[in-house]
Design a protein around this motif. Structure first.
Motif, mmCIF file in Angstrom:
data_model
loop_
_atom_site.group_PDB
_atom_site.id
_atom_site.type_symbol
_atom_site.label_atom_id
_atom_site.label_comp_id
_atom_site.label_asym_id
_atom_site.label_seq_id
_atom_site.Cartn_x
_atom_site.Cartn_y
_atom_site.Cartn_z
ATOM 1 N N THR A 1 0.863 -1.299 0.138
ATOM 2 C CA THR A 1 0.072 0.201 -0.032
ATOM 3 C C THR A 1 0.862 1.409 -0.058
ATOM 4 N N ASP A 2 0.681 2.060 -0.984
ATOM 5 C CA ASP A 2 1.279 3.482 -1.052
ATOM 6 C C ASP A 2 1.524 4.068 0.324
ATOM 7 N N ARG B 1 -2.129 2.327 -4.629
ATOM 8 C CA ARG B 1 -3.166 3.218 -3.741
ATOM 9 C C ARG B 1 -3.875 2.323 -3.124
ATOM 10 N N THR C 1 -7.138 2.653 -2.340
ATOM 11 C CA THR C 1 -8.406 2.387 -2.911
ATOM 12 C C THR C 1 -8.316 1.232 -4.321
#
Length: 129
Positions: free
Chosen positions: A73-74, A112, A114
């Motif tokens: 995850t970024d 990202r 999301t």
């Protein structure tokens, strides 16, 4: 939720795959501060005659190779953590695989929160509700 895809040159070797899965999960937890219970590892093998660097097969070059891709995850790891992971995972795999071509590589892919998830739930909801 690290997702690790490790591709190795050579014939399938379940014992090596299991060993590397364990070692990469441990390294990912220790260096990138990720949860082992959420770390997925997929190991694949490619015949050296089908792996090319500069249009020459590893079979013809007489070398081995690997490609490690890890999605994270970024913005959940620092540049220093990524730098350390690059070095330690490269060293680990070079030692285990042996005779590696210098173009063997490690890719850390920031995604990202999301854009991916598991269990049908985006990572953003797990992180920030």
């Amino acid at each position: 939720m690290p997702g690790i895809t490790l591709t190795l040159s050579g014939a399938p070797d379940a014992a090596l795959a299991s060993q590397l899965s364990h070692e990469l999960t441990e390294l990912t937890a220790r260096v990138l501060d990720k949860q082992p219970s959420q770390t997925m590892v997929i190991v694949g093998f490619v015949d050296p005659s089908l792996w090319f660097i500069d249009s020459k097969s590893l079979e013809n070059l007489g070398r081995n190779s690997f490609r490690l891709e890890i999605t994270i995850t970024d913005e959940t790891t620092t540049v220093a953590q990524k730098r350390r992971y690059q070095r330690e995972s490269y060293d680990l795999l070079s030692e285990r695989v042996g005779n590696v071509h210098p173009h063997s590589n490690v890719h850390i892919i920031d995604v990202r929160a999301t854009a991916y998830g598991y269990g049908g739930v985006p990572q953003a909801e797990k992180l920030w509700g």
